[in-house]
Write an enzyme that holds these catalytic residues in place. Structure first.
Site, mmCIF file in Angstrom:
data_model
loop_
_atom_site.group_PDB
_atom_site.id
_atom_site.type_symbol
_atom_site.label_atom_id
_atom_site.label_comp_id
_atom_site.label_asym_id
_atom_site.label_seq_id
_atom_site.Cartn_x
_atom_site.Cartn_y
_atom_site.Cartn_z
ATOM 1 N N ASN A 129 0.835 -1.218 0.000
ATOM 2 C CA ASN A 129 0.000 0.000 0.000
ATOM 3 C C ASN A 129 0.861 1.256 0.000
ATOM 4 O O ASN A 129 1.929 1.309 0.617
ATOM 5 C CB ASN A 129 -1.010 0.004 1.156
ATOM 6 C CG ASN A 129 -0.407 -0.178 2.524
ATOM 7 O OD1 ASN A 129 0.625 -0.813 2.688
ATOM 8 N ND2 ASN A 129 -1.048 0.381 3.523
ATOM 9 N N GLU B 253 0.395 5.257 0.624
ATOM 10 C CA GLU B 253 -0.532 6.292 1.109
ATOM 11 C C GLU B 253 -0.124 7.677 0.626
ATOM 12 O O GLU B 253 0.944 7.874 0.037
ATOM 13 C CB GLU B 253 -0.599 6.219 2.638
ATOM 14 C CG GLU B 253 -1.150 4.874 3.092
ATOM 15 C CD GLU B 253 -1.405 4.795 4.582
ATOM 16 O OE1 GLU B 253 -0.891 5.645 5.357
ATOM 17 O OE2 GLU B 253 -2.133 3.860 4.974
ATOM 18 N N CYS C 246 -4.248 0.833 -2.311
ATOM 19 C CA CYS C 246 -4.117 -0.439 -1.583
ATOM 20 C C CYS C 246 -3.001 -1.308 -2.163
ATOM 21 O O CYS C 246 -2.659 -1.201 -3.348
ATOM 22 C CB CYS C 246 -5.413 -1.230 -1.652
ATOM 23 S SG CYS C 246 -6.738 -0.581 -0.614
ATOM 24 N N GLU D 279 -3.116 -4.483 -2.896
ATOM 25 C CA GLU D 279 -3.600 -5.328 -3.995
ATOM 26 C C GLU D 279 -3.603 -4.532 -5.294
ATOM 27 O O GLU D 279 -3.289 -5.055 -6.367
ATOM 28 C CB GLU D 279 -5.022 -5.823 -3.705
ATOM 29 C CG GLU D 279 -5.161 -6.649 -2.442
ATOM 30 C CD GLU D 279 -5.457 -5.791 -1.216
ATOM 31 O OE1 GLU D 279 -4.894 -4.677 -1.098
ATOM 32 O OE2 GLU D 279 -6.239 -6.241 -0.379
ATOM 33 N N CYS E 113 -10.370 -5.183 0.858
ATOM 34 C CA CYS E 113 -11.542 -4.303 0.779
ATOM 35 C C CYS E 113 -12.342 -4.614 -0.493
ATOM 36 O O CYS E 113 -11.875 -5.308 -1.401
ATOM 37 C CB CYS E 113 -11.102 -2.841 0.801
ATOM 38 S SG CYS E 113 -10.353 -2.278 -0.739
ATOM 39 N N CYS F 200 -10.807 -3.669 -3.921
ATOM 40 C CA CYS F 200 -9.753 -4.582 -4.392
ATOM 41 C C CYS F 200 -10.339 -5.894 -4.882
ATOM 42 O O CYS F 200 -9.814 -6.504 -5.812
ATOM 43 C CB CYS F 200 -8.728 -4.815 -3.283
ATOM 44 S SG CYS F 200 -7.720 -3.336 -3.030
#
Ligand code: THU
Length: 131
Positions: free
Chosen positions: A42, A44, A53, A55, A89, A92
């Site tokens: 990930n 940010e 993310c 993924e 999530c 993803c």
């Protein structure tokens, strides 16, 4: 590669996470249809909503290298405390849906459970453009 090997590789990928805002490191490993593996973590951003993310970075990296079919994805949330495993999530799951992902391996930190699921169980009725 066993599911435990994949979990270990996803945990290693999480070490590259850039997550100064959440302190929540996530790693992912994509296994493409040729058996090649593509790692991601990930990433940010100070504008929180611009964060990506693990993924998504792994899948984007693979696709940018020419991959169009993905067999499976392993995900490790190494900072997930108090849970056996942590799950991807919804966004993803839909990213996985696009590239035909069959299975998803999920885990948390070192020593936590490793589970393998069918994407169709985690994301039934995924969206495809009709027609
Ligand atoms: N995160 C992922 O990398 N994958 C998921 O499936 C869920 C959440 C990241 C996004 C953010 O950087 C951090 O975890 C906390 O939400």
């Amino acid at each position: 590669m066993t599911v435990d090997d994949l979990a270990a590789e996803a945990r290693r990928a999480a070490q590259q996470s850039y997550s100064p805002y959440s302190q929540f490191r996530v790693g992912a490993v994509v296994v493409d249809s040729e058996g090649r593996r593509h790692a991601g973590a990930n990433v940010e951003n100070a504008a929180y909503g611009s964060s990506i993310c693990a993924e998504a970075t792994a899948i984007s990296g693979a696709v940018a290298r020419g991959v169009r079919r993905i067999e499976g994805v392993a995900v490790a949330c190494i900072d997930a405390a108090g849970v056996d495993v942590a799950y991807p999530c919804g966004n993803c799951r839909q990213l996985m849906n696009e590239f035909g992902v069959e299975w998803v391996v999920v885990t948390a930190g070192e020593g936590s459970e490793v589970r393998r699921h069918q994407l169709s169980d985690l994301h039934p009725y995924g969206f495809f453009l009709p027609g």
